[in-house]
Design a protein around this motif. Structure first.
Motif, PDB file in Angstrom:
ATOM      1  N   SER A  46       0.824  -1.207   0.000  1.00 49.78           N
ATOM      2  CA  SER A  46       0.000   0.000   0.000  1.00 49.78           C
ATOM      3  C   SER A  46       0.857   1.255   0.000  1.00 49.78           C
ATOM      4  CB  SER A  46      -0.891   0.023   1.247  1.00 49.78           C
ATOM      5  OG  SER A  46      -0.060   0.031   2.389  1.00 49.78           O
ATOM      6  N   GLY A  47       2.153   1.101   0.266  1.00 51.03           N
ATOM      7  CA  GLY A  47       3.043   2.249   0.319  1.00 51.03           C
ATOM      8  C   GLY A  47       3.594   2.581  -1.053  1.00 51.03           C
ATOM      9  N   ASP A  48       4.755   3.263  -1.060  1.00 49.72           N
ATOM     10  CA  ASP A  48       5.314   3.712  -2.330  1.00 49.72           C
ATOM     11  C   ASP A  48       6.360   2.758  -2.878  1.00 49.72           C
ATOM     12  OD1 ASP A  48       3.956   6.253  -2.831  1.00 49.72           O
ATOM     13  OD2 ASP A  48       4.760   6.768  -0.875  1.00 49.72           O
ATOM     14  N   PHE A  49       6.902   1.887  -2.039  1.00 48.98           N
ATOM     15  CA  PHE A  49       7.884   0.928  -2.541  1.00 48.98           C
ATOM     16  C   PHE A  49       7.877  -0.299  -1.645  1.00 48.98           C
ATOM     17  CE2 PHE A  49       9.945   3.896   0.311  1.00 48.98           C
ATOM     18  CZ  PHE A  49      10.625   3.072   1.184  1.00 48.98           C
ATOM     19  N   VAL A  50       8.416  -1.394  -2.157  1.00 45.72           N
ATOM     20  CA  VAL A  50       8.476  -2.660  -1.415  1.00 45.72           C
ATOM     21  C   VAL A  50       9.942  -2.974  -1.154  1.00 45.72           C
ATOM     22  CG1 VAL A  50       7.963  -5.125  -1.496  1.00 45.72           C
ATOM     23  CG2 VAL A  50       6.378  -3.502  -2.522  1.00 45.72           C
ATOM     24  N   THR A  51      10.291  -3.232   0.106  1.00 38.46           N
ATOM     25  CA  THR A  51      11.674  -3.570   0.422  1.00 38.46           C
ATOM     26  C   THR A  51      11.855  -5.084   0.377  1.00 38.46           C
ATOM     27  OG1 THR A  51      11.187  -3.671   2.778  1.00 38.46           O
ATOM     28  CG2 THR A  51      11.910  -1.543   1.914  1.00 38.46           C
ATOM     29  N   ALA A  52      13.113  -5.515   0.282  1.00 43.29           N
ATOM     30  CA  ALA A  52      13.406  -6.945   0.126  1.00 43.29           C
ATOM     31  C   ALA A  52      12.750  -7.831   1.185  1.00 43.29           C
ATOM     32  CB  ALA A  52      14.919  -7.164   0.097  1.00 43.29           C
ATOM     33  N   PRO A  53      12.759  -7.458   2.483  1.00 44.11           N
ATOM     34  CA  PRO A  53      12.140  -8.354   3.471  1.00 44.11           C
ATOM     35  C   PRO A  53      10.659  -8.585   3.214  1.00 44.11           C
ATOM     36  CG  PRO A  53      13.515  -6.718   4.562  1.00 44.11           C
ATOM     37  CD  PRO A  53      13.435  -6.316   3.113  1.00 44.11           C
ATOM     38  N   GLU A  54      10.003  -7.635   2.506  1.00 45.38           N
ATOM     39  CA  GLU A  54       8.574  -7.811   2.255  1.00 45.38           C
ATOM     40  C   GLU A  54       8.306  -8.655   1.013  1.00 45.38           C
ATOM     41  OE1 GLU A  54       8.171  -3.729   2.548  1.00 45.38           O
ATOM     42  OE2 GLU A  54       7.347  -3.798   4.562  1.00 45.38           O
ATOM     43  N   PHE A  59      14.524 -13.595   2.642  1.00 40.64           N
ATOM     44  CA  PHE A  59      15.555 -12.563   2.688  1.00 40.64           C
ATOM     45  C   PHE A  59      16.071 -12.397   4.127  1.00 40.64           C
ATOM     46  CE2 PHE A  59      17.025  -8.174   3.157  1.00 40.64           C
ATOM     47  CZ  PHE A  59      17.959  -8.124   2.134  1.00 40.64           C
ATOM     48  N   GLY A  60      15.163 -12.134   5.059  1.00 38.19           N
ATOM     49  CA  GLY A  60      15.569 -11.974   6.461  1.00 38.19           C
ATOM     50  C   GLY A  60      16.195 -13.241   7.025  1.00 38.19           C
ATOM     51  N   GLU A  61      15.697 -14.401   6.572  1.00 34.54           N
ATOM     52  CA  GLU A  61      16.281 -15.663   7.038  1.00 34.54           C
ATOM     53  C   GLU A  61      17.756 -15.756   6.644  1.00 34.54           C
ATOM     54  OE1 GLU A  61      12.238 -18.423   6.935  1.00 34.54           O
ATOM     55  OE2 GLU A  61      13.727 -18.643   5.340  1.00 34.54           O
ATOM     56  N   MET A  62      18.067 -15.344   5.412  1.00 32.77           N
ATOM     57  CA  MET A  62      19.463 -15.394   4.958  1.00 32.77           C
ATOM     58  C   MET A  62      20.336 -14.434   5.763  1.00 32.77           C
ATOM     59  SD  MET A  62      19.928 -17.604   2.595  1.00 32.77           S
ATOM     60  CE  MET A  62      18.732 -18.709   3.268  1.00 32.77           C
ATOM     61  N   ILE A  63      19.775 -13.272   6.115  1.00 33.74           N
ATOM     62  CA  ILE A  63      20.538 -12.330   6.941  1.00 33.74           C
ATOM     63  C   ILE A  63      20.760 -12.949   8.324  1.00 33.74           C
ATOM     64  CG2 ILE A  63      20.669  -9.966   7.846  1.00 33.74           C
ATOM     65  CD1 ILE A  63      20.606 -10.238   4.727  1.00 33.74           C
ATOM     66  N   GLY A  64      19.749 -13.665   8.834  1.00 28.86           N
ATOM     67  CA  GLY A  64      19.902 -14.378  10.104  1.00 28.86           C
ATOM     68  C   GLY A  64      21.010 -15.421  10.040  1.00 28.86           C
ATOM     69  N   VAL A  65      21.069 -16.155   8.936  1.00 29.65           N
ATOM     70  CA  VAL A  65      22.129 -17.155   8.738  1.00 29.65           C
ATOM     71  C   VAL A  65      23.499 -16.469   8.758  1.00 29.65           C
ATOM     72  CG1 VAL A  65      23.158 -18.712   7.015  1.00 29.65           C
ATOM     73  CG2 VAL A  65      20.686 -18.805   7.475  1.00 29.65           C
ATOM     74  N   PHE A  66      23.578 -15.317   8.086  1.00 32.42           N
ATOM     75  CA  PHE A  66      24.848 -14.578   8.045  1.00 32.42           C
ATOM     76  C   PHE A  66      25.260 -14.130   9.452  1.00 32.42           C
ATOM     77  CE2 PHE A  66      27.316 -10.683   7.831  1.00 32.42           C
ATOM     78  CZ  PHE A  66      28.362 -11.075   6.999  1.00 32.42           C
ATOM     79  N   ARG A  89       9.401  -2.046   9.004  1.00 30.89           N
ATOM     80  CA  ARG A  89       8.232  -2.543   9.739  1.00 30.89           C
ATOM     81  C   ARG A  89       8.610  -3.632  10.751  1.00 30.89           C
ATOM     82  NH1 ARG A  89       3.461  -1.470   6.934  1.00 30.89           N
ATOM     83  NH2 ARG A  89       2.488  -3.302   7.835  1.00 30.89           N
ATOM     84  N   GLY A  90       9.902  -3.959  10.830  1.00 33.82           N
ATOM     85  CA  GLY A  90      10.348  -5.018  11.739  1.00 33.82           C
ATOM     86  C   GLY A  90      10.304  -6.391  11.111  1.00 33.82           C
ATOM     87  N   THR A  91       9.937  -6.445   9.826  1.00 35.19           N
ATOM     88  CA  THR A  91       9.789  -7.735   9.127  1.00 35.19           C
ATOM     89  C   THR A  91      11.112  -8.490   9.058  1.00 35.19           C
ATOM     90  OG1 THR A  91       8.175  -6.585   7.750  1.00 35.19           O
ATOM     91  CG2 THR A  91       8.845  -8.782   7.029  1.00 35.19           C
ATOM     92  N   MET A  92      12.186  -7.781   8.661  1.00 30.76           N
ATOM     93  CA  MET A  92      13.469  -8.457   8.499  1.00 30.76           C
ATOM     94  C   MET A  92      13.950  -8.997   9.838  1.00 30.76           C
ATOM     95  SD  MET A  92      16.952  -7.142   6.651  1.00 30.76           S
ATOM     96  CE  MET A  92      18.061  -6.516   7.900  1.00 30.76           C
ATOM     97  N   ASN A 156      19.630  -2.414   6.255  1.00 35.50           N
ATOM     98  CA  ASN A 156      19.060  -2.643   4.927  1.00 35.50           C
ATOM     99  C   ASN A 156      18.337  -1.381   4.475  1.00 35.50           C
ATOM    100  OD1 ASN A 156      18.124  -4.185   2.611  1.00 35.50           O
ATOM    101  ND2 ASN A 156      16.118  -4.172   3.586  1.00 35.50           N
ATOM    102  N   GLU A 157      18.755  -0.837   3.350  1.00 30.17           N
ATOM    103  CA  GLU A 157      18.160   0.396   2.815  1.00 30.17           C
ATOM    104  C   GLU A 157      18.150   1.513   3.859  1.00 30.17           C
ATOM    105  OE1 GLU A 157      15.075   0.402  -0.138  1.00 30.17           O
ATOM    106  OE2 GLU A 157      14.945  -1.775  -0.065  1.00 30.17           O
ATOM    107  N   LEU A 158      19.266   1.667   4.522  1.00 33.82           N
ATOM    108  CA  LEU A 158      19.464   2.785   5.450  1.00 33.82           C
ATOM    109  C   LEU A 158      20.135   3.948   4.725  1.00 33.82           C
ATOM    110  CD1 LEU A 158      19.836   4.120   8.310  1.00 33.82           C
ATOM    111  CD2 LEU A 158      22.053   2.952   8.372  1.00 33.82           C
TER     112      LEU A 158
END
Length: 366
Positions: A46-54, A59-66, A89-92, A156-158
């Protein structure tokens, strides 16, 4: 068509003269009344862009593995601070924590989680997303508020939302690009008086046509430096993921996105997300100058593939109906696929650490 913030910016320019691109960028995103991040829900469908975790939980799982891998390479220290700067949104973080709890219970049980977030509205969303983790999670307005201790950082996207300065090649050298008013009183770009040290340019100025643009971001370098100083003091690794380029170059990368479409940068101040490409070479040089070990920088696709995203997708899809498998496959393709306009190529991933450790999937730098 003008916006409330557009009118405010015009009034500022009428009163005080043109403003720098940096100031324009800051006002668009962070003006207390009308700034984009103050007033909008930027993320998701519903926003203006979609980030990788969404796009997918993978995506977030791979960052967790790292994160688990980095913790192991650093010698499994206790009481780790897991920090995310700009957690959306805290998704990652939710996806990271699920994996860390599953594959590294000793890390999960002893670490604390720190979210650096300035927006009260996003904090509310994050606290709902991460509700099940309760007391494990703390919020901070500034990175400097994170308590001392060994630190693992994800951003991520900071950096793409931290303002840049732009300089344009004129007859008299590079001049800072400003936002002023044209004859009709509309916002327009113009060259200002501030110059640029030619030593900052990647190639000699005389080879460059008039109108060539060059971008630097002292503000991004300052954030990178703060991260590096933290790691030098307490040890750890930082992972930076963003839209950008691996090598410093020329060009205008200032862009506005409104309702999933590109928008002219001056068209809808406060109503569009304003970003620019991150110069990973500048960030890497900042880290090296601060005495950190640069693990390397990769395309996001190579990073995710190297961490095992294809295997993870196969596991997720096993014994599921074809439609679900198709959804998983297209998400992986979007996150890790190479080729024009795909996140796997557009996004880059860089890791720095202190003390120096070798981290997969980065290859040791000779």
């Amino acid at each position: 068509m003008t916006t409330a913030l557009g009118e405010k910016i015009k009034a500022i320019i009428q009163a005080n003269g043109p403003i720098s691109v940096t100031d324009y960028f800051s006002l668009c995103l962070a003006d207390p009344e009308h700034g984009y991040y103050r007033t909008r829900e930027p993320f998701g469908r519903s926003g203006d862009f979609v980030t990788a975790p969404e796009v997918s939980q993978i995506f977030g799982e791979m960052i967790g593995v790292f994160v688990v891998h980095a913790w192991q390479r650093h010698g499994t220290p206790g009481s780790v601070r897991l920090v995310e700067i700009g957690p959306g949104r805290g998704t990652m973080m939710a996806d990271m924590l699920r994996v860390i709890a599953r594959i590294a219970p000793p890390l999960f049980e002893t670490m604390s989680v720190h979210l650096v977030e300035t927006s009260e509205r996003l904090r509310d969303v994050q606290s709902q997303t991460l509700e099940s983790y309760g007391e494990k999670i703390a919020w901070h307005h500034g990175f400097d508020e994170v308590p001392p201790g060994f630190t693992l950082i994800a951003a991520n996207e900071l950096f793409d939302a931290i303002p840049i300065r732009q300089f344009i090649r004129t007859q008299t050298g590079f001049r800072e690009r400003m936002v002023g008013l044209d004859a009709d009183g509309e916002l327009t770009f113009a060259a200002g008086v501030a110059g640029l040290d030619p030593a900052l340019l990647p190639e000699p100025m005389q080879n460059l046509p008039l109108g060539t643009l060059f971008e630097i971001s002292p503000a991004r370098q300052a954030v990178m430096l703060a991260i590096c100083e933290r790691l030098r003091a307490f040890g750890g690794t930082a992972l930076v993921i963003d839209y950008g380029h691996l090598v410093t170059g020329f060009g205008d990368t200032l862009q506005a996105v409104r309702m999933h479409e590109f928008d002219p940068a001056l068209a809808h101040p406060g109503e569009a997300d304003l970003t620019s490409h991150v110069d990973f070479q500048q960030l890497a040089e900042t880290a090296l100058a601060a005495g950190l070990h640069l693990n390397g920088a990769l395309h996001q696709g190579d990073f995710l593939t190297g961490l095992g995203i294809l295997e993870r997708a196969a596991t997720l899809g096993r014994d599921r109906e074809p439609q679900t498998q198709q959804v998983i496959q297209s998400a992986v393709d979007r996150l890790a696929g190479a080729g024009e306009g795909r996140m796997g190529e557009l996004f880059k991933v860089m890791a720095v650490s202190h003390p120096a450790v070798d981290l997969m999937p980065f290859r040791p730098v000779d």
